[in-house]
Design a protein around this motif. Structure first.
Motif: not given
Length: 158
Positions: A37-64
């Motif tokens: 309607r207004i031809n603008m983009y808006f951010e939407e966030h979605e939370h997913v759980f990713a399998y990480d058995p070694e717990k190598k990812v910490k809070t704040g890291d950007v991951v693929l």
């Protein structure tokens, strides 16, 4: 991620947020959705759980993360493929050089060499890696939860 599954996206970039789930990291994926309607983009966030058995990812890291062919559990639908950026280590994606504020680290090192280094200046080469104080002062390895009332005295409440 329902819209991503429709168009066949296997890899997604996201940021790790605090979670208490065992063997998994909670990842916040950002999407830009068009409001026609207004031809603008808006951010939407979605939370997913990713399998990480070694717990190598910490809070704040950007991951693929990659979508799993079949769900591991009812919540875990993705797996962590690679840590792109660790929190605090900012790297320019075009030149792959380390950045401090708005200048490259090598440029600030060159300025320090030319004009003389201040004794109280922070030295990135001598700085210890992130996670050095884990267990003593660093709270990234502690289980976190939302503080629902003001009288909560738990130091790990977020």
């Amino acid at each position: 991620m329902a819209s991503a599954a429709k168009i066949g996206v296997n890899f997604v970039l996201g940021r790790c947020v605090p979670s208490v789930k065992q063997n998994a990291a909670k990842i916040r994926v950002t999407q830009l959705l068009l409001d026609e309607r207004i031809n603008m983009y808006f951010e939407e966030h979605e939370h997913v759980f990713a399998y990480d058995p070694e717990k190598k990812v910490k809070t704040g890291d950007v991951v693929l993360i990659r979508q799993l062919p079949e769900k591991k559990t009812t919540l875990i639908t993705h797996s962590v493929e690679k840590i792109i950026y660790k929190l605090g280590d900012v790297i320019d994606p075009v030149t792959s050089k380390s950045v401090v504020a708005d200048t490259y680290r090598e440029l600030s090192d060159e300025k320090n060499r030319l004009y003389g280094k201040v004794d109280t200046a922070f030295d990135y080469k001598k700085a210890p890696p992130r996670g050095r104080l884990e267990g003593t002062r660093d709270l990234t390895d502690k289980p976190t939860y939302t503080k629902f009332y003001a009288g909560c005295d738990d130091p790990y409440a977020w």
